[in-house]
Design a protein around this motif. Structure first.
Motif, PDB file in Angstrom:
ATOM      1  N   ARG A 110     -74.996  31.638 -18.936  1.00  0.00           N
ATOM      2  CA  ARG A 110     -75.605  30.378 -18.501  1.00  0.00           C
ATOM      3  C   ARG A 110     -77.058  30.281 -18.935  1.00  0.00           C
ATOM      4  O   ARG A 110     -77.548  29.185 -19.249  1.00  0.00           O
ATOM      5  CB  ARG A 110     -75.472  30.237 -16.988  1.00  0.00           C
ATOM      6  CG  ARG A 110     -74.041  29.970 -16.540  1.00  0.00           C
ATOM      7  CD  ARG A 110     -73.794  30.265 -15.075  1.00  0.00           C
ATOM      8  NE  ARG A 110     -72.404  29.958 -14.709  1.00  0.00           N
ATOM      9  CZ  ARG A 110     -71.786  30.429 -13.645  1.00  0.00           C
ATOM     10  NH1 ARG A 110     -72.428  31.235 -12.802  1.00  0.00           N
ATOM     11  NH2 ARG A 110     -70.523  30.117 -13.406  1.00  0.00           N
ATOM     12  N   ALA A 117     -73.249  23.920 -19.087  1.00  0.00           N
ATOM     13  CA  ALA A 117     -72.702  24.625 -17.930  1.00  0.00           C
ATOM     14  C   ALA A 117     -71.648  25.630 -18.373  1.00  0.00           C
ATOM     15  O   ALA A 117     -70.946  25.411 -19.365  1.00  0.00           O
ATOM     16  CB  ALA A 117     -72.084  23.627 -16.959  1.00  0.00           C
ATOM     17  N   VAL A 118     -71.535  26.711 -17.633  1.00  0.00           N
ATOM     18  CA  VAL A 118     -70.482  27.703 -17.867  1.00  0.00           C
ATOM     19  C   VAL A 118     -69.713  27.875 -16.561  1.00  0.00           C
ATOM     20  O   VAL A 118     -70.299  28.230 -15.530  1.00  0.00           O
ATOM     21  CB  VAL A 118     -71.056  29.052 -18.339  1.00  0.00           C
ATOM     22  CG1 VAL A 118     -69.943  30.100 -18.427  1.00  0.00           C
ATOM     23  CG2 VAL A 118     -71.749  28.896 -19.691  1.00  0.00           C
ATOM     24  N   HIS A 119     -68.411  27.587 -16.599  1.00  0.00           N
ATOM     25  CA  HIS A 119     -67.552  27.679 -15.421  1.00  0.00           C
ATOM     26  C   HIS A 119     -66.386  28.621 -15.692  1.00  0.00           C
ATOM     27  O   HIS A 119     -65.941  28.753 -16.837  1.00  0.00           O
ATOM     28  CB  HIS A 119     -66.956  26.307 -15.049  1.00  0.00           C
ATOM     29  CG  HIS A 119     -67.940  25.199 -14.948  1.00  0.00           C
ATOM     30  ND1 HIS A 119     -68.995  25.201 -14.060  1.00  0.00           N
ATOM     31  CD2 HIS A 119     -68.032  24.009 -15.632  1.00  0.00           C
ATOM     32  CE1 HIS A 119     -69.682  24.071 -14.179  1.00  0.00           C
ATOM     33  NE2 HIS A 119     -69.117  23.340 -15.127  1.00  0.00           N
ATOM     34  N   ASP A 134     -70.781  26.804 -12.283  1.00  0.00           N
ATOM     35  CA  ASP A 134     -72.203  26.890 -12.603  1.00  0.00           C
ATOM     36  C   ASP A 134     -73.003  26.186 -11.511  1.00  0.00           C
ATOM     37  O   ASP A 134     -72.864  24.977 -11.315  1.00  0.00           O
ATOM     38  CB  ASP A 134     -72.453  26.226 -13.955  1.00  0.00           C
ATOM     39  CG  ASP A 134     -73.824  26.558 -14.525  1.00  0.00           C
ATOM     40  OD1 ASP A 134     -74.790  26.635 -13.740  1.00  0.00           O
ATOM     41  OD2 ASP A 134     -73.933  26.746 -15.751  1.00  0.00           O
ATOM     42  N   ALA A 210     -67.245  25.884 -21.289  1.00  0.00           N
ATOM     43  CA  ALA A 210     -68.602  25.416 -21.582  1.00  0.00           C
ATOM     44  C   ALA A 210     -68.581  23.896 -21.521  1.00  0.00           C
ATOM     45  O   ALA A 210     -67.769  23.259 -22.194  1.00  0.00           O
ATOM     46  CB  ALA A 210     -69.050  25.889 -22.958  1.00  0.00           C
ATOM     47  N   ASN A 227     -69.052  32.324 -25.183  1.00  0.00           N
ATOM     48  CA  ASN A 227     -68.074  32.639 -24.151  1.00  0.00           C
ATOM     49  C   ASN A 227     -66.896  33.432 -24.723  1.00  0.00           C
ATOM     50  O   ASN A 227     -66.402  34.376 -24.092  1.00  0.00           O
ATOM     51  CB  ASN A 227     -67.557  31.353 -23.498  1.00  0.00           C
ATOM     52  CG  ASN A 227     -68.590  30.670 -22.630  1.00  0.00           C
ATOM     53  OD1 ASN A 227     -69.643  31.231 -22.346  1.00  0.00           O
ATOM     54  ND2 ASN A 227     -68.298  29.448 -22.209  1.00  0.00           N
TER      55      ASN A 227
END
Length: 239
Positions: A110, A117-119, A134, A210, A227
């Motif tokens: 992140r 955003a990174v989830h 995130d 992402a 990622n």
């Protein structure tokens, strides 16, 4: 009798509705009403009536991209609430939250670009469920993830996986299941790219996503590449 008192037949009807929901969850998105009738020990008219009621109340949804049903928004809310306090199994993942080492890895991903955003979404009951979101850039519409799989990158990743293994799901148009992308489908001006997180067996258990502005796909895809490079490490930390 007040409006909240149960009629003698209502408990059985409630049980039947729950049986229908459970069968849709087991079968996965795309199961038809005809298939439900064949699988369940319920009268045909009862199944059709319960499906219509469950769709009306948003516990089920009729899919636009394929002929069948999927779990709806209200089930997604229940899954999200349960996931906040209970483990949600997803192909071997039984964690309430990522361990410290995994959280540190996600923090580094992140920090690489705060604009993206990174989830982490896990696959549970045939739909993507938020697992680690995130905190700086939350999901635009988490309830929509379970409604139509083809509109989310995580959903497209799952559809591509099913098409690849011959499970009969429609082809999402993605090259294999290495990455899936969507733009402006869940929220205007937002795009997402998802890469797979796999168990040691090779099973797809989660998506590392992402998300960012749809007019800056270069940023989203660059984050997705980072990622992808970290997905094996994340899988090992979550195992």
């Amino acid at each position: 009798m007040s409006e909240w008192d149960l009629h003698p037949k209502q408990p059985r009807a409630i049980h039947s509705a729950l049986v229908v929901l459970e069968e849709v969850a087991t079968a996965g998105p795309g199961v038809t009403v005809r298939e439900l009738v064949e699988r369940l020990s319920l009268p045909r008219a009862t199944v059709y009536r319960l499906v219509n009621l469950l769709v009306e109340d948003e516990y089920l949804v009729r899919l636009a991209d394929i002929s069948g049903l999927a779990l709806g928004r209200r089930v997604s809310r229940l899954l999200g609430a349960a996931g906040a306090s209970h483990p949600a199994p997803a192909g071997g993942l039984t964690l309430v939250r990522p361990p410290r080492a995994a959280r540190d890895l996600l923090a580094r991903l992140r920090a690489a670009d705060p604009r993206v955003a990174v989830h982490v979404l896990v696959y549970d009951a045939g739909v993507p469920v938020p697992f680690d979101v995130d905190p700086a850039l939350p999901l635009a519409d988490p309830d929509a993830l379970a409604v139509v799989l083809d509109r989310s990158a995580a959903g497209r990743l799952l559809l591509a996986e099913r098409a690849e293994d011959g499970s009969g799901a429609p082809d999402s148009g993605m090259p294999g299941s290495r990455m899936a992308v969507q733009s402006d489908l869940l929220a205007a001006g937002r795009a997402c790219a998802a890469v797979p997180v796999r168990a040691e067996s090779g099973a797809l258990v989660a998506a590392l996503c992402a998300a960012g502005p749809s007019d800056r796909m270069d940023l989203v895809l660059a984050a997705a590449q980072r990622n992808a490079a970290a997905s094996d490490e994340l899988a090992a930390l979550l195992a």
